[in-house]
Design a protein around this motif. Structure first.
Motif, mmCIF file in Angstrom:
data_model
loop_
_atom_site.group_PDB
_atom_site.id
_atom_site.type_symbol
_atom_site.label_atom_id
_atom_site.label_comp_id
_atom_site.label_asym_id
_atom_site.label_seq_id
_atom_site.Cartn_x
_atom_site.Cartn_y
_atom_site.Cartn_z
ATOM 1 N N VAL A 542 1.067 -1.241 -0.149
ATOM 2 C CA VAL A 542 -0.113 0.097 0.126
ATOM 3 C C VAL A 542 0.747 1.158 0.174
ATOM 4 C CG1 VAL A 542 -1.868 -1.198 1.107
ATOM 5 C CG2 VAL A 542 -0.340 0.008 2.691
ATOM 6 N N THR A 543 0.191 2.238 0.014
ATOM 7 C CA THR A 543 0.786 3.637 0.050
ATOM 8 C C THR A 543 1.119 3.892 1.511
ATOM 9 O OG1 THR A 543 -1.272 4.631 0.159
ATOM 10 C CG2 THR A 543 -0.200 4.667 -2.117
ATOM 11 N N ARG A 544 2.173 4.897 1.559
ATOM 12 C CA ARG A 544 2.439 5.317 2.972
ATOM 13 C C ARG A 544 2.141 6.725 3.205
ATOM 14 N NH1 ARG A 544 7.367 4.315 3.009
ATOM 15 N NH2 ARG A 544 7.837 2.604 4.532
ATOM 16 N N LYS A 545 1.395 6.836 4.398
ATOM 17 C CA LYS A 545 0.789 8.263 4.599
ATOM 18 C C LYS A 545 1.795 8.831 4.968
ATOM 19 C CE LYS A 545 -3.090 10.085 7.319
ATOM 20 N NZ LYS A 545 -4.162 9.804 8.300
ATOM 21 N N LYS A 546 2.054 10.403 4.577
ATOM 22 C CA LYS A 546 3.034 11.272 4.652
ATOM 23 C C LYS A 546 2.425 12.261 5.763
ATOM 24 C CE LYS A 546 5.515 12.932 1.487
ATOM 25 N NZ LYS A 546 5.774 13.730 0.065
ATOM 26 N N ASP A 547 1.204 12.825 5.473
ATOM 27 C CA ASP A 547 0.469 13.720 6.337
ATOM 28 C C ASP A 547 -1.129 13.411 6.437
ATOM 29 O OD1 ASP A 547 -0.354 15.054 4.280
ATOM 30 O OD2 ASP A 547 1.643 16.201 4.264
ATOM 31 N N ASN A 548 -1.870 14.211 6.732
ATOM 32 C CA ASN A 548 -3.218 14.079 6.705
ATOM 33 C C ASN A 548 -3.784 14.036 5.403
ATOM 34 O OD1 ASN A 548 -3.568 13.643 9.453
ATOM 35 N ND2 ASN A 548 -3.833 15.769 9.997
ATOM 36 N N TYR A 549 -3.168 14.498 4.492
ATOM 37 C CA TYR A 549 -3.704 14.489 3.222
ATOM 38 C C TYR A 549 -2.917 14.058 1.744
ATOM 39 C CZ TYR A 549 -6.025 18.270 5.851
ATOM 40 O OH TYR A 549 -6.783 18.942 6.924
ATOM 41 N N THR A 550 -1.544 13.464 2.264
ATOM 42 C CA THR A 550 -1.104 13.181 1.308
ATOM 43 C C THR A 550 -0.305 11.851 1.267
ATOM 44 O OG1 THR A 550 0.991 14.099 1.702
ATOM 45 C CG2 THR A 550 -0.237 15.382 0.196
ATOM 46 N N TYR A 551 0.067 10.875 0.359
ATOM 47 C CA TYR A 551 0.557 9.761 0.454
ATOM 48 C C TYR A 551 1.735 9.475 -0.527
ATOM 49 C CZ TYR A 551 -3.875 9.118 2.574
ATOM 50 O OH TYR A 551 -4.979 9.124 3.394
ATOM 51 N N GLN A 552 2.646 8.361 -0.518
ATOM 52 C CA GLN A 552 3.470 8.284 -1.233
ATOM 53 C C GLN A 552 3.834 6.894 -1.777
ATOM 54 O OE1 GLN A 552 7.018 9.515 0.996
ATOM 55 N NE2 GLN A 552 7.409 7.428 1.796
ATOM 56 N N GLY A 553 4.174 6.444 -2.998
ATOM 57 C CA GLY A 553 4.250 4.991 -3.384
ATOM 58 C C GLY A 553 5.359 4.276 -2.675
ATOM 59 N N THR A 554 5.524 2.988 -2.702
ATOM 60 C CA THR A 554 6.712 2.167 -1.893
ATOM 61 C C THR A 554 7.221 1.230 -3.022
ATOM 62 O OG1 THR A 554 4.925 0.762 -1.437
ATOM 63 C CG2 THR A 554 5.069 2.331 0.219
ATOM 64 N N THR A 555 8.398 0.988 -2.290
ATOM 65 C CA THR A 555 9.371 0.196 -3.033
ATOM 66 C C THR A 555 9.810 -1.087 -2.167
ATOM 67 O OG1 THR A 555 10.065 1.761 -4.483
ATOM 68 C CG2 THR A 555 11.404 -0.191 -4.266
#
Length: 666
Positions: A542-555
């Motif tokens: 899954v994605t990683r939550k960066k803050d309350n509004y944004t996410y980042q992809g994962t490797t």
């Protein structure tokens, strides 16, 4: 035959006739606004001519259905649809569609005698209704039999050739039992419990979470539900196991069970593994025939402007039972399961009066034997037990899981690989199979034409799963599910107590958030020969939550060691996915920044299995060639990058990964 035998047969026939005669006959009462059918055990009230079930009287209860609801919102067929092609609305393009309760405009009495009443509520489409109602002729049938503790319903949908294009997203029948009586719900032996009230889901008693279906109960009427999450998707079920479910009342003197029994899934879309909603808080109980859940837009039925179609959905059974010596969930449930077995053994039913529902004599049979040969494991042709073998519409390998307009007929092989598919409607089919423990799908290379009364023996079929060389290493089990991987404990504030220490622990809400907690700074690294996929491979990338509004992809990384490398050989990475949602998988070898990478899936999947606790959706298989020159003797790394980052539900459920090699033929 001797005199004694003849006498015994005559006596048995007499007893059966006498027993039937002692049961009250089925009666029909047609009124201006309602129709009542009554067999002395159950009385069913339907609106006239709409064909909505407004009341069910049983076991001394005037109405088992929710009397606080409007009559149109108690027991009804419905459809979610939209205009086709460019006319599809923006809302519909997101899978919402237009809701239609399929109200009839005409009542016809099809059968009316002491043994059976069958009613038909029809609605006929014409050009003046274009854009207002789906272009379908609809015939809803309700059947009551003498001595039956319940009733049956089925429907015939028809789209004529000259009618406009349209899309069909979902269709089902829904019942809303009374919330003041039905508090105990059962989906399976190990999935049953007292349920919260619908009032608990509304503010301020309930707090909506990441999507409207998931609600945290912060101040429920019954305090012991406090802190739990209620979500209807936690009770979804695969079609192959979705035969009976429902609700029970709680009464110290006289308890009642309300059950939906689906004796066959031949009319459901997308084969045995397709997951459907069942029962949930409301109380609500559903028999879903077609939906896009766990599949997405791939399962929207798209009808062209010149595409004729007709399909029979059902019959299904609404079964009622009771207990007069206190409340025992076990007794009512065991009786409902036995009734389910009786209904399955009676399929196809003899009583439906529609010519579109075919009897056993009008159907055919296909039998044979399935063997598997994986020559890098054994040269032997191995019979496999428990493999699924089925007939579905003509298509490509594996197309059955996206097929939804026709009928499908499935069975399982015995311990010697033999199979027999019975009660097949006439038509042209392909034969498909998949086998747990092996990747890929099988398709018989000939079209099978089934005719009334036929018996076709296809002989011995051999499935050779994808394979080019010996296995160097593997991760997981090829079973089209991610259930064998690491499923974390839920956050205590998002718990459903039913699934604590449960075999289906993945049905807890919010598990996707646990990834960032377990891997706060670095992504998952799996070392072949050291790591254990049951503990070290998170069930979803899954994605990683960066803050309350944004996410980042994962490797993610797979580290493995090769004792030797031959640059003339081609190594093959088999990646089987159990589900994908809005993800884009890129694969690189030994260089995380290689541009371009070795493989890109593009953005694929709209299955939403992660958010809906499904552990699998549609099956995907990729076979990726790796030139020996990309590998090194010693330590190597495969990088699995999921690029998309729009939401917490984007991700991949892996089924199985294997590295193998094939020698150069040059």
């Amino acid at each position: 035959m001797n005199f004694t035998n003849c006498f015994m047969i005559l006596m048995l026939q007499f007893i059966l006739v006498l027993g039937s005669a002692t049961k009250p006959r089925v009666r029909l009462d047609i009124q201006d606004k309602h129709v009542i059918i009554d067999n002395g055990i159950v009385q069913v009230n339907l609106s006239n001519p709409e064909g909505i079930v407004t009341g069910i009287q049983y076991n001394g209860i005037d109405n088992l259905l929710e009397v606080l609801n409007d009559e149109s919102n108690r027991g009804y067929w419905d459809i979610v649809w939209d205009q086709g092609g460019e006319k599809r609305t923006k809302k519909g393009a997101k899978g919402k569609g237009r809701f239609d309760r399929m109200e009839g405009t005409n009542l016809t009495v099809i059968v009316n005698n002491e043994e059976q009443v069958e009613l038909s509520f029809t609605r006929t489409w014409n050009a003046s209704l274009e854009g207002k109602l789906p272009p379908l002729n609809i015939d809803k049938r309700f059947v009551m039999l003498r001595g039956s503790s319940g009733f049956y319903t089925y429907a015939i949908y028809e789209h004529l050739k000259e009618w406009p294009a349209f899309d069909l997203d979902n269709t089902r029948i829904a019942f809303k039992p009374r919330k003041d009586k039905f508090h105990y719900m059962v989906v399976a032996d190990n999935r049953q419990r007292f349920m919260p009230l619908p009032d608990d889901r509304s503010p301020p008693r309930g707090q909506v979470l990441a999507y409207p279906e998931a609600v945290r109960l912060v101040d429920p009427v019954e305090p012991h539900f406090k802190g739990e999450v209620d979500d209807k998707y936690e009770y979804s079920c695969e079609s192959r196991n979705n035969h009976v479910h429902g609700w029970m009342s709680i009464d110290s003197l006289n308890s009642t069970g309300f059950w939906l029994i689906t004796p066959s899934y031949e009319f459901r879309s997308a084969g045995p593994l397709k997951q459907y909603l069942t029962s949930h808080v409301g109380p609500t109980t559903l028999s879903v025939f077609h939906s896009t859940h766990y599949s997405g837009a791939d399962l929207i039925m798209k009808f062209g402007p010149n595409e004729p179609w007709k399909k029979v959905y059902g019959p299904i059974s609404i079964y009622l039972n009771s207990q007069s010596n206190g409340f025992s969930p076990t007794k009512l449930w065991e009786d409902a399961k036995q009734q389910m077995v009786n209904e399955v053994e009676s399929w196809p039913y003899k009583f439906p009066a529609s010519k579109d529902f075919l009897s056993s004599e009008q159907r055919g049979k296909v039998e044979g034997r399935l063997l598997v040969r994986d020559r890098y494991i054994s040269d032997a042709f191995i019979p496999v037990s428990g493999a699924y073998v089925g007939l579905a519409a003509i298509g490509d390998v594996g197309s059955w899981q996206r097929e939804c307009k026709g009928y499908q007929f499935w069975t399982m092989t015995d311990d010697k690989g033999f199979f027999s598919i019975i009660n097949i409607r006439p038509g042209d089919y392909n034969l498909y199979s998949w086998v747990t423990g092996y990747i890929g799908d099988y398709k018989f290379d000939r079209v099978i034409n089934v005719t009334s009364g036929c018996k076709i023996d296809v002989g011995e079929l051999v499935y050779e799963p994808p394979r080019d060389g010996p296995t160097l290493w593997e991760i997981g089990i090829p079973d089209r599910s991610a259930a064998e991987f690491y499923v974390p404990d839920p956050n205590p504030i998002y718990i459903n107590r039913l699934y604590v220490n449960h075999s289906e622990r993945y049905r807890q809400y919010g598990l996707w958030e646990r990834y960032a907690e377990l891997y706060p700074n670095e992504d998952l690294v799996y070392t072949v020969g050291v790591s254990d996929y049951r503990k070290d491979w998170f069930f979803a990338q899954v994605t990683r939550k960066k803050d309350n509004y944004t996410y980042q992809g994962t490797t993610w990384q797979i580290k493995f060691k090769l004792d030797s490398v031959n640059t003339n050989w081609t190594y093959i990475l088999r990646v089987a996915l159990a589900s994908v949602h809005g993800a884009e998988l890129e694969i690189r070898i030994n260089k995380v920044d290689a541009n371009p990478g070795l493989f890109s899936s593009g953005v694929i999947g709209k299955e939403n299995s992660i958010a809906r606790h499904g552990i699998h959706g549609l099956y995907w298989l990729f076979s990726i060639d790796i030139q020996g020159s990309l590998l090194v003797q010693g330590n190597n790394t495969i990088f699995l990058t999921q690029l998309q980052n729009k939401s917490p539900f984007i991700g991949i459920l892996y089924d199985y990964i294997r590295l193998e090699y094939k020698r150069s033929t040059s």
